[in-house]
Motif scaffolding. Structure first.
Motif, PDB file in Angstrom:
ATOM      1  N   PHE A 149     -17.040 127.104  94.047  1.00  0.00           N
ATOM      2  CA  PHE A 149     -15.778 126.955  94.396  1.00  0.00           C
ATOM      3  C   PHE A 149     -14.880 127.890  93.699  1.00  0.00           C
ATOM      4  O   PHE A 149     -13.836 128.239  94.124  1.00  0.00           O
ATOM      5  CB  PHE A 149     -15.151 125.330  93.932  1.00  0.00           C
ATOM      6  CG  PHE A 149     -15.233 125.235  92.301  1.00  0.00           C
ATOM      7  CD1 PHE A 149     -14.146 125.668  91.621  1.00  0.00           C
ATOM      8  CD2 PHE A 149     -16.357 124.767  91.580  1.00  0.00           C
ATOM      9  CE1 PHE A 149     -13.929 125.572  90.203  1.00  0.00           C
ATOM     10  CE2 PHE A 149     -16.225 124.940  90.136  1.00  0.00           C
ATOM     11  CZ  PHE A 149     -15.290 125.138  89.650  1.00  0.00           C
ATOM     12  N   GLU A 150     -15.358 128.652  92.470  1.00  0.00           N
ATOM     13  CA  GLU A 150     -14.813 129.739  91.914  1.00  0.00           C
ATOM     14  C   GLU A 150     -14.598 130.910  92.794  1.00  0.00           C
ATOM     15  O   GLU A 150     -13.612 131.401  93.160  1.00  0.00           O
ATOM     16  CB  GLU A 150     -15.576 130.085  90.438  1.00  0.00           C
ATOM     17  CG  GLU A 150     -15.698 128.868  89.724  1.00  0.00           C
ATOM     18  CD  GLU A 150     -17.107 128.066  89.689  1.00  0.00           C
ATOM     19  OE1 GLU A 150     -17.679 127.613  88.685  1.00  0.00           O
ATOM     20  OE2 GLU A 150     -17.823 128.450  90.953  1.00  0.00           O
ATOM     21  N   TYR A 240     -11.197 136.206  90.092  1.00  0.00           N
ATOM     22  CA  TYR A 240     -12.272 135.458  89.613  1.00  0.00           C
ATOM     23  C   TYR A 240     -12.342 135.453  88.207  1.00  0.00           C
ATOM     24  O   TYR A 240     -12.404 134.609  87.178  1.00  0.00           O
ATOM     25  CB  TYR A 240     -13.618 136.050  90.196  1.00  0.00           C
ATOM     26  CG  TYR A 240     -14.831 135.105  90.101  1.00  0.00           C
ATOM     27  CD1 TYR A 240     -15.187 134.208  89.203  1.00  0.00           C
ATOM     28  CD2 TYR A 240     -15.489 135.046  91.312  1.00  0.00           C
ATOM     29  CE1 TYR A 240     -15.987 133.268  89.016  1.00  0.00           C
ATOM     30  CE2 TYR A 240     -16.444 133.856  91.333  1.00  0.00           C
ATOM     31  CZ  TYR A 240     -16.760 133.155  90.359  1.00  0.00           C
ATOM     32  OH  TYR A 240     -18.043 132.502  90.297  1.00  0.00           O
ATOM     33  N   LYS A 241     -12.234 136.649  87.463  1.00  0.00           N
ATOM     34  CA  LYS A 241     -12.096 136.756  85.986  1.00  0.00           C
ATOM     35  C   LYS A 241     -10.945 136.027  85.549  1.00  0.00           C
ATOM     36  O   LYS A 241     -10.896 135.466  84.520  1.00  0.00           O
ATOM     37  CB  LYS A 241     -12.322 138.225  85.591  1.00  0.00           C
ATOM     38  CG  LYS A 241     -13.690 138.550  85.378  1.00  0.00           C
ATOM     39  CD  LYS A 241     -13.985 139.906  84.577  1.00  0.00           C
ATOM     40  CE  LYS A 241     -15.296 140.118  84.584  1.00  0.00           C
ATOM     41  NZ  LYS A 241     -15.632 141.429  83.660  1.00  0.00           N
ATOM     42  N   GLU A 242      -9.675 136.224  86.026  1.00  0.00           N
ATOM     43  CA  GLU A 242      -8.464 135.776  85.677  1.00  0.00           C
ATOM     44  C   GLU A 242      -8.580 134.432  85.576  1.00  0.00           C
ATOM     45  O   GLU A 242      -8.161 133.604  84.799  1.00  0.00           O
ATOM     46  CB  GLU A 242      -7.248 136.385  86.462  1.00  0.00           C
ATOM     47  CG  GLU A 242      -6.019 135.967  85.909  1.00  0.00           C
ATOM     48  CD  GLU A 242      -5.552 136.408  84.618  1.00  0.00           C
ATOM     49  OE1 GLU A 242      -4.806 135.713  84.121  1.00  0.00           O
ATOM     50  OE2 GLU A 242      -5.869 137.432  84.238  1.00  0.00           O
ATOM     51  N   LEU A 243      -8.991 133.629  86.733  1.00  0.00           N
ATOM     52  CA  LEU A 243      -8.870 132.318  86.684  1.00  0.00           C
ATOM     53  C   LEU A 243     -10.035 131.357  86.257  1.00  0.00           C
ATOM     54  O   LEU A 243      -9.840 130.341  85.676  1.00  0.00           O
ATOM     55  CB  LEU A 243      -8.799 131.741  88.261  1.00  0.00           C
ATOM     56  CG  LEU A 243      -7.548 132.116  89.198  1.00  0.00           C
ATOM     57  CD1 LEU A 243      -7.674 131.687  90.636  1.00  0.00           C
ATOM     58  CD2 LEU A 243      -6.286 131.644  88.295  1.00  0.00           C
ATOM     59  N   HIS A 244     -11.167 131.896  86.124  1.00  0.00           N
ATOM     60  CA  HIS A 244     -12.444 131.228  85.734  1.00  0.00           C
ATOM     61  C   HIS A 244     -13.324 131.938  84.791  1.00  0.00           C
ATOM     62  O   HIS A 244     -14.117 131.302  84.279  1.00  0.00           O
ATOM     63  CB  HIS A 244     -13.273 131.364  87.009  1.00  0.00           C
ATOM     64  CG  HIS A 244     -12.668 130.389  88.217  1.00  0.00           C
ATOM     65  ND1 HIS A 244     -12.092 129.210  87.914  1.00  0.00           N
ATOM     66  CD2 HIS A 244     -12.472 130.927  89.417  1.00  0.00           C
ATOM     67  CE1 HIS A 244     -11.751 128.784  89.017  1.00  0.00           C
ATOM     68  NE2 HIS A 244     -11.787 129.802  89.951  1.00  0.00           N
ATOM     69  N   GLY A 245     -12.793 133.235  84.338  1.00  0.00           N
ATOM     70  CA  GLY A 245     -13.504 134.096  83.260  1.00  0.00           C
ATOM     71  C   GLY A 245     -13.642 133.249  81.980  1.00  0.00           C
ATOM     72  O   GLY A 245     -13.039 132.900  81.491  1.00  0.00           O
ATOM     73  N   ASN A 246     -14.893 133.641  81.414  1.00  0.00           N
ATOM     74  CA  ASN A 246     -15.262 133.249  80.066  1.00  0.00           C
ATOM     75  C   ASN A 246     -14.800 134.233  79.121  1.00  0.00           C
ATOM     76  O   ASN A 246     -14.422 135.289  79.139  1.00  0.00           O
ATOM     77  CB  ASN A 246     -16.736 133.059  79.823  1.00  0.00           C
ATOM     78  CG  ASN A 246     -17.621 132.077  80.672  1.00  0.00           C
ATOM     79  OD1 ASN A 246     -16.878 131.134  80.993  1.00  0.00           O
ATOM     80  ND2 ASN A 246     -18.563 132.427  81.454  1.00  0.00           N
TER      81      ASN A 246
END
Length: 283
Positions: A149-150, A240-246
């Motif tokens: 989903f990410e 992707y990195k902005e919304l879900h990144g660690n």
């Protein structure tokens, strides 16, 4: 075929390095398989690949496994010494199961992450049911609707920003309610359907997409659009990195897996109690 190309890359080593998802799902399938206290004669591993599930089986639980796989290269990737049980490899389209085995002939059918490749899933489940003996089992695992989903979110937002619209990149999948209904309509009883998740950390979206390609899954999981603009992908990676990144800079990718068990009806099986008639008799 995408799976053939993936199996051939670097003499099979590339596909072996990305076995981790199928191996993990096979391990979780085995836990469910071992809960069934019986010795199986002949079973089919449908869409077996190189045998992620079959290699876990021992002669104390299964006499013979027929591995059915449409990709010849993937089917024959690993040697017979990989397996502890007797195996027969059949290079055929999985959707022609009843051209490979006789009706009412199998003690079980298993399928580890291949059902998402099936064009006619309801028809496939009917074939599996017909191939089984009475009181025989089907055990399967397939990707669920929330898989990646990410990645889906990132691609959609990037496409709106760069191309002004959305095309589906992640293939439509199913959920547990869909599977329960399909199994019931195919004639299975005593259903067990449950969800599990596997989360993998990647350096970036690019490594995730490379691994999906080496798995031979990018068409089945990402979709069949032949071309995505490079700047759209670059934007998606940033989203992707902005919304879900660690915090450490990596990104998570979630694989949702639906596990299913269904039994072909037999008079010896326990029957569901008719609650209404039971209450009426009690009164």
């Amino acid at each position: 075929m995408q799976k053939d190309r993936a199996a051939l890359k670097n003499d099979g080593e590339s596909s072996r390095t990305v076995d981790y998802i199928r191996n993990e799902v096979a391990d979780r399938m085995l836990e469910r398989f071992e809960d069934i206290k019986r010795k199986f004669g002949t079973i089919v591993d449908l869409g077996s690949g190189p045998g992620h599930f079959t290699r876990l089986l021992g002669p104390e639980s299964v006499r013979k496994v027929i591995m059915v796989e449409s990709s010849e290269q993937l089917l024959n990737r690993d040697p017979d010494s990989t397996f502890e049980v007797s195996v027969e490899r059949v290079n055929r389209d999985e959707e022609h199961l009843l051209q490979i085995v006789e009706p009412n002939s199998l003690d079980g059918v298993v399928s580890c992450l291949s059902l998402q490749w099936i064009n006619d899933l309801p028809g496939m489940l009917v074939q599996i049911n017909r191939a089984l003996k009475p009181d025989a089992m089907f055990l399967g695992a397939m990707f669920g609707g929330e898989t990646l989903f990410e990645l889906r979110t990132a691609l959609q937002l990037a496409q709106v920003d760069r191309e002004g619209g959305i095309s589906p990149h992640v293939s439509p999948m199913t959920d547990t309610r869909d599977i329960s209904n399909l199994l019931g309509r195919a004639g299975f009883h005593l259903l067990t359907v449950d969800l599990d998740e596997i989360q993998v950390q990647y350096p970036s979206m690019w490594e995730l997409m490379d691994d999906l390609k080496d798995m031979g899954e990018s068409n089945a999981v990402i979709g069949r659009r032949p071309f995505i603009h490079r700047d759209t992908l670059a934007a998606a990676s940033a989203v992707y990195k902005e919304l879900h990144g660690n915090e450490d800079g990596t990104i998570p990718a979630t694989f949702q897996v639906i596990f299913m068990i269904g039994w072909k009806p037999d008079p010896s099986q326990a029957k569901k109690i008719d609650k209404k008639s039971t209450l009426k008799n009690a009164i």
